[in-house]
Enzyme design. Structure first.
Site, PDB file in Angstrom:
ATOM      1  N   ARG A 243       1.078  -1.282  -0.011  1.00  0.00           N
ATOM      2  CA  ARG A 243      -0.047   0.088  -0.115  1.00  0.00           C
ATOM      3  C   ARG A 243       0.845   1.377   0.046  1.00  0.00           C
ATOM      4  O   ARG A 243       2.056   1.340   0.442  1.00  0.00           O
ATOM      5  CB  ARG A 243      -0.994  -0.070   1.322  1.00  0.00           C
ATOM      6  CG  ARG A 243      -0.137   0.151   2.531  1.00  0.00           C
ATOM      7  CD  ARG A 243      -1.257   0.348   3.573  1.00  0.00           C
ATOM      8  NE  ARG A 243      -0.937  -0.216   4.994  1.00  0.00           N
ATOM      9  CZ  ARG A 243      -1.506   0.235   5.927  1.00  0.00           C
ATOM     10  NH1 ARG A 243      -2.531   0.992   6.194  1.00  0.00           N
ATOM     11  NH2 ARG A 243      -1.000  -0.237   7.202  1.00  0.00           N
TER      12      ARG A 243
ATOM     13  N   HIS B 112      -4.512  -8.982  10.647  1.00  0.00           N
ATOM     14  CA  HIS B 112      -3.814  -8.125  10.556  1.00  0.00           C
ATOM     15  C   HIS B 112      -4.139  -6.810  10.040  1.00  0.00           C
ATOM     16  O   HIS B 112      -4.023  -6.401   8.737  1.00  0.00           O
ATOM     17  CB  HIS B 112      -2.619  -8.893   9.623  1.00  0.00           C
ATOM     18  CG  HIS B 112      -1.295  -7.826   9.617  1.00  0.00           C
ATOM     19  ND1 HIS B 112      -0.491  -7.362  10.390  1.00  0.00           N
ATOM     20  CD2 HIS B 112      -0.896  -7.269   8.122  1.00  0.00           C
ATOM     21  CE1 HIS B 112       0.229  -6.567   9.883  1.00  0.00           C
ATOM     22  NE2 HIS B 112       0.068  -6.482   8.735  1.00  0.00           N
TER      23      HIS B 112
END
Ligand SMILES: NC(=O)c1ccc[n+]([C@@H]2O[C@H](COP(=O)([O-])OP(=O)(O)OC[C@H]3O[C@@H](n4cnc5c(N)ncnc54)[C@H](O)[C@@H]3O)[C@@H](O)[C@H]2O)c1
Ligand SMILES: O=C(O)C[C@H](O)C(=O)O
Length: 320
Positions: free
Chosen positions: A83, A176
């Site tokens: 990301r 997560h």
């Protein structure tokens, strides 16, 4: 005896660091696979050329051909996209699900006996999809996240208490993502649980709460600083700890995204739980007891993971 074979699927920031760590620790011969031509070959050669000065043995091969991972004992999967600032890990789901399909098929065809550690995000959904695509036994396919999140928690705690990181234990369970569950009651300094340390006046509840939130935001903190990608040193070290536990049959008790069917009240899903890793892969899921507050946080995180898995099924209806 021949050296173990370690296949690294994805030769980017984490893949290259994994290869370097595997070399320094002499874990085995390394094959770096990537779809980008030249990158795995260049990194493999560069690492091999560090061998004479560092003093390790082993072979290092870069490749764009899945046939080269044949017979791997361990596969560590980092293929996919990281990301950027402003994104959540969940935003990567669509693009990385396609990657898991091709990686799963490659592992199924060429390394069906491997212990597979998935790192690609969003982790819990991607390890589930990878296991489905590869068709390997669930105890041989696991996700890395809890070791990293717990390491971050341990680092922040060691700094707060001004003690060695070796004397700090921590457990972060659940998915997560933003709902991960750092468990204060199961985290200790020198064996003393964190709530007791607050009672002793060594820290305050406010400081502890801030550390827990910083742990939850640990990935985003690094993304915000790096701007062009995400963390790779600590993630690679964490996955190597898991690979070493398998290769050396260490029976380590580590928090991992494992397939859980029965323990912790869960039915047939991947999520971060305490596990034992040894030569049998995930040899046990440790069925710890949580109090009402911990259970509520864990349930919320489990629901978030289920939502991501449903989104995968929506994109690819062949996933069961
Ligand atoms: N689980 C965790 O705790 C954790 C921690 C850090 C990063 N991550 C995730 O790990 C992944 C990799 O991170 P990175 O920093 O190494 O990224 P990176 O961009 O540096 O490397 C990814 C590599 O994957 C390759 N790739 C893309 N599609 C592929 C395919 N179909 N087959 C093979 N290789 C392919 C790319 O060419 C690239 O070299 C990201 O999804 C990131 O979010 C997870
Ligand atoms: O935060 C990210 O996107 C990468 C990884 O999941 C991390 O926790 O460092």
């Amino acid at each position: 005896m021949a050296r173990p074979k370690i296949a690294l699927i994805g030769a980017g920031q984490i893949g290259g660091t994994l290869a370097h760590l595997a070399a320094i620790k002499e874990l085995g011969d390394v094959v770096l696979f990537d779809i980008a031509e030249g990158i795995p070959q260049g990194k493999a050669l560069d690492i091999a050329e560090s061998g004479p000065a560092e003093g390790f043995d082993g072979s290092f091969k870069g490749t764009n051909d899945y046939a080269d991972i044949a017979g791997a004992d361990v596969c560590i999967v980092t293929a996919g996209v990281p990301r950027k600032p402003g994104m959540s890990r969940d935003d990567l789901l669509g693009i990385n699900l396609k990657v898991m399909k091709s990686v799963g098929e490659g592992i199924k065809a060429h390394a069906p006996d491997a212990f597979v550690i998935c790192i690609t995000n969003p982790l819990d959904a991607m390890v589930w999809a990878l296991q489905q695509y590869a068709g390997l036994p669930a105890n041989k396919v696991v996700g890395m996240a809890g070791v990293l999140d717990s390491a971050r928690f341990r680092h922040f705690l060691a700094t707060e208490f001004n003690v060695s990181m070796r004397d700090v234990t921590a457990f972060v369970l659940g998915g997560h993502g933003d709902t991960m569950v750092p468990l204060a009651r199961y985290s200790t300094v020198g064996g003393i649980p964190l709530p007791d340390l607050v009672e002793m006046g060594w820290t305050t509840q406010e400081s502890l709460d801030a550390i827990i939130q910083r742990t939850r935001d640990g990935g985003a903190e690094i993304v915000g600083l790096l701007k062009t990608g995400s963390a790779f040193y600590a993630p690679a070290t964490s996955a190597i700890e898991m690979a070493e536990a398998y290769l050396r049959d260490q029976k380590r008790l580590l928090p991992c995204a494992a397939y859980v069917d029965g323990a912790l009240g869960l039915e047939g899903m991947y999520v971060g739980v305490p596990t034992i890793i040894g030569a049998g892969g995930i040899e046990r899921v440790v069925d710890i007891k949580m109090n009402a507050d911990e259970q509520a946080m864990f349930d919320k995180s489990v629901d978030a993971v289920k939502g991501l898995v449903d989104a995968c099924k929506g994109i690819d209806p062949t996933l069961a």
